[in-house]
Write a protein that holds these residues in place. Sequence first.
Motif, PDB file in Angstrom:
ATOM      1  N   LEU A  87       0.827  -1.212   0.000  1.00  0.00           N
ATOM      2  CA  LEU A  87       0.000   0.000   0.000  1.00  0.00           C
ATOM      3  C   LEU A  87       0.857   1.256   0.000  1.00  0.00           C
ATOM      4  O   LEU A  87       0.426   2.299  -0.484  1.00  0.00           O
ATOM      5  CB  LEU A  87      -0.943   0.006   1.212  1.00  0.00           C
ATOM      6  CG  LEU A  87      -2.114  -0.986   1.176  1.00  0.00           C
ATOM      7  CD1 LEU A  87      -2.935  -0.876   2.449  1.00  0.00           C
ATOM      8  CD2 LEU A  87      -3.002  -0.758  -0.046  1.00  0.00           C
ATOM      9  N   SER A  88       2.066   1.148   0.510  1.00  0.00           N
ATOM     10  CA  SER A  88       2.953   2.314   0.542  1.00  0.00           C
ATOM     11  C   SER A  88       3.254   2.838  -0.858  1.00  0.00           C
ATOM     12  O   SER A  88       3.519   4.013  -1.058  1.00  0.00           O
ATOM     13  CB  SER A  88       4.268   1.974   1.258  1.00  0.00           C
ATOM     14  OG  SER A  88       4.049   1.891   2.644  1.00  0.00           O
ATOM     15  N   ARG A  89       3.190   1.918  -1.841  1.00  0.00           N
ATOM     16  CA  ARG A  89       3.406   2.360  -3.235  1.00  0.00           C
ATOM     17  C   ARG A  89       2.341   3.360  -3.660  1.00  0.00           C
ATOM     18  O   ARG A  89       2.570   4.222  -4.490  1.00  0.00           O
ATOM     19  CB  ARG A  89       3.356   1.161  -4.188  1.00  0.00           C
ATOM     20  CG  ARG A  89       4.523   0.240  -4.023  1.00  0.00           C
ATOM     21  CD  ARG A  89       4.348  -0.987  -4.897  1.00  0.00           C
ATOM     22  NE  ARG A  89       5.013  -2.125  -4.287  1.00  0.00           N
ATOM     23  CZ  ARG A  89       4.698  -3.387  -4.517  1.00  0.00           C
ATOM     24  NH1 ARG A  89       3.714  -3.682  -5.357  1.00  0.00           N
ATOM     25  NH2 ARG A  89       5.362  -4.355  -3.939  1.00  0.00           N
ATOM     26  N   TYR A  90       1.144   3.222  -3.116  1.00  0.00           N
ATOM     27  CA  TYR A  90       0.061   4.139  -3.472  1.00  0.00           C
ATOM     28  C   TYR A  90      -0.040   5.318  -2.510  1.00  0.00           C
ATOM     29  O   TYR A  90      -0.347   6.421  -2.896  1.00  0.00           O
ATOM     30  CB  TYR A  90      -1.292   3.413  -3.435  1.00  0.00           C
ATOM     31  CG  TYR A  90      -1.404   2.249  -4.373  1.00  0.00           C
ATOM     32  CD1 TYR A  90      -1.724   2.457  -5.718  1.00  0.00           C
ATOM     33  CD2 TYR A  90      -1.192   0.958  -3.921  1.00  0.00           C
ATOM     34  CE1 TYR A  90      -1.847   1.384  -6.588  1.00  0.00           C
ATOM     35  CE2 TYR A  90      -1.305  -0.125  -4.788  1.00  0.00           C
ATOM     36  CZ  TYR A  90      -1.628   0.093  -6.118  1.00  0.00           C
ATOM     37  OH  TYR A  90      -1.752  -0.968  -6.969  1.00  0.00           O
ATOM     38  N   PHE A  91       0.188   5.035  -1.249  1.00  0.00           N
ATOM     39  CA  PHE A  91      -0.146   6.017  -0.213  1.00  0.00           C
ATOM     40  C   PHE A  91       1.063   6.748   0.359  1.00  0.00           C
ATOM     41  O   PHE A  91       0.907   7.742   1.058  1.00  0.00           O
ATOM     42  CB  PHE A  91      -0.879   5.344   0.960  1.00  0.00           C
ATOM     43  CG  PHE A  91      -2.119   4.596   0.570  1.00  0.00           C
ATOM     44  CD1 PHE A  91      -2.877   4.977  -0.541  1.00  0.00           C
ATOM     45  CD2 PHE A  91      -2.560   3.512   1.323  1.00  0.00           C
ATOM     46  CE1 PHE A  91      -4.024   4.291  -0.896  1.00  0.00           C
ATOM     47  CE2 PHE A  91      -3.716   2.819   0.969  1.00  0.00           C
ATOM     48  CZ  PHE A  91      -4.432   3.199  -0.140  1.00  0.00           C
ATOM     49  N   GLY A  92       2.255   6.226   0.113  1.00  0.00           N
ATOM     50  CA  GLY A  92       3.436   6.780   0.773  1.00  0.00           C
ATOM     51  C   GLY A  92       3.963   8.012   0.064  1.00  0.00           C
ATOM     52  O   GLY A  92       4.065   8.047  -1.158  1.00  0.00           O
ATOM     53  N   HIS A  93       4.293   9.014   0.843  1.00  0.00           N
ATOM     54  CA  HIS A  93       4.898  10.210   0.260  1.00  0.00           C
ATOM     55  C   HIS A  93       6.103  10.610   1.073  1.00  0.00           C
ATOM     56  O   HIS A  93       6.010  10.822   2.270  1.00  0.00           O
ATOM     57  CB  HIS A  93       3.900  11.368   0.239  1.00  0.00           C
ATOM     58  CG  HIS A  93       2.742  11.080  -0.642  1.00  0.00           C
ATOM     59  ND1 HIS A  93       2.816  11.149  -2.015  1.00  0.00           N
ATOM     60  CD2 HIS A  93       1.495  10.646  -0.355  1.00  0.00           C
ATOM     61  CE1 HIS A  93       1.652  10.802  -2.522  1.00  0.00           C
ATOM     62  NE2 HIS A  93       0.831  10.489  -1.549  1.00  0.00           N
ATOM     63  N   LYS A  94       7.226  10.669   0.402  1.00  0.00           N
ATOM     64  CA  LYS A  94       8.444  11.106   1.081  1.00  0.00           C
ATOM     65  C   LYS A  94       8.253  12.555   1.522  1.00  0.00           C
ATOM     66  O   LYS A  94       7.567  13.332   0.864  1.00  0.00           O
ATOM     67  CB  LYS A  94       9.644  11.025   0.122  1.00  0.00           C
ATOM     68  CG  LYS A  94       9.914   9.619  -0.372  1.00  0.00           C
ATOM     69  CD  LYS A  94      10.862   8.877   0.554  1.00  0.00           C
ATOM     70  CE  LYS A  94      11.220   7.504   0.048  1.00  0.00           C
ATOM     71  NZ  LYS A  94      10.101   6.639  -0.282  1.00  0.00           N
ATOM     72  N   GLU A  95       8.880  12.891   2.622  1.00  0.00           N
ATOM     73  CA  GLU A  95       8.806  14.274   3.114  1.00  0.00           C
ATOM     74  C   GLU A  95       9.244  15.240   2.012  1.00  0.00           C
ATOM     75  O   GLU A  95      10.232  14.988   1.314  1.00  0.00           O
ATOM     76  CB  GLU A  95       9.722  14.461   4.323  1.00  0.00           C
ATOM     77  CG  GLU A  95       9.309  13.644   5.552  1.00  0.00           C
ATOM     78  CD  GLU A  95       7.938  13.974   6.066  1.00  0.00           C
ATOM     79  OE1 GLU A  95       7.595  15.171   6.095  1.00  0.00           O
ATOM     80  OE2 GLU A  95       7.176  13.045   6.432  1.00  0.00           O
ATOM     81  N   GLY A  96       8.497  16.297   1.847  1.00  0.00           N
ATOM     82  CA  GLY A  96       8.877  17.317   0.866  1.00  0.00           C
ATOM     83  C   GLY A  96       8.421  17.003  -0.541  1.00  0.00           C
ATOM     84  O   GLY A  96       8.587  17.800  -1.449  1.00  0.00           O
ATOM     85  N   GLN A  97       7.860  15.804  -0.710  1.00  0.00           N
ATOM     86  CA  GLN A  97       7.392  15.406  -2.038  1.00  0.00           C
ATOM     87  C   GLN A  97       5.910  15.723  -2.145  1.00  0.00           C
ATOM     88  O   GLN A  97       5.171  15.504  -1.202  1.00  0.00           O
ATOM     89  CB  GLN A  97       7.616  13.902  -2.160  1.00  0.00           C
ATOM     90  CG  GLN A  97       7.548  13.358  -3.565  1.00  0.00           C
ATOM     91  CD  GLN A  97       7.779  11.842  -3.532  1.00  0.00           C
ATOM     92  OE1 GLN A  97       8.795  11.377  -3.034  1.00  0.00           O
ATOM     93  NE2 GLN A  97       6.839  11.089  -4.033  1.00  0.00           N
TER      94      GLN A  97
END
Lengths: 207, 79
Positions: free
Chosen positions: A195-205
């Motif tokens: 799910l991180s592929r869809y929901f994860g956002h690196k800080e500042g991104q």
Amino acid sequence: MPAIQSPGTEEIHPDVALVERAKSGDTAAFEQLVRQYERQIFRVAQHITQNREDAEDITQDAFLKAYEKLDQFQGNSKFSTWLVRIAVNESLMRLRKRKTSKTVSMDEDVQTEEGSIPRDFAEWRPNPEQIFDQNELGDILRKTIQGLPPGFRTVFTLRDIENLSTEETAEALGLSVPAVKSRLLRARLQLRERLSRYFGHKEGQPA
Amino acid sequence: MNCTDFLSQLTDYFDGQIPPELLEEVRAHLGECSHCRVVLNTTRQTIEVYRGNEIYDISDDLRERLHSAIMTKCLASKT
Ligand SMILES: [Zn+2]
């Protein structure tokens, strides 16, 4: 997460009386049990088999089996756990039939290392619900859980979606408590990773 | 406590079943390890997103159809 029951306050589950009545031939009592659990049994079957027609058949077969075997129900466990166990067995049997040669059991796919070591370390901000609409989110969640090995999917479904306790899950699956715990951890971590592929956002991104 | 130790405690942590001494170590690790903090948060979100969105709910129509089919089968079996 399920609350720990405080000792001394254990009440008799209302199902006990219904089951007794059903055993003595009261079909209205049995029908009430069906009403109470048909939704849950259908959901469990669909989660395990990932197929709607199968889930419909399994729901019917599971209740029929329960009805025919009602005399064998001892009342050591909750009626709902007993029923879920029947539905899980029917579902796994159905999966085995579909995958002609490949065996499907609760013991397989324990070797998979996937997800046991987390690799994605992006926070999910904003929440998935804020990024995707209901339909998109449903698609992602379905696609993701479909990718899990059946044994992991089943544990996650009973424990996290249907909210059975670890002990009830163990009973419904015929597994030990440690085995449930290890599969649950792997299932949660694999889902999290995917799910991180869809929901994860690196800080500042940007989201 | 390292990251692997932390992961092995994750399920008990969610269930509130970690003994107090160990809980201190778990919290200390979380305080210093941002990776495990993310894993903790996003695993919790994983559970919540599945709980909050019934992906296989059953329509009223299907439920009624299923219900009658179940009852018909059961009643027919006891003859
Ligand atoms: Zn760590």
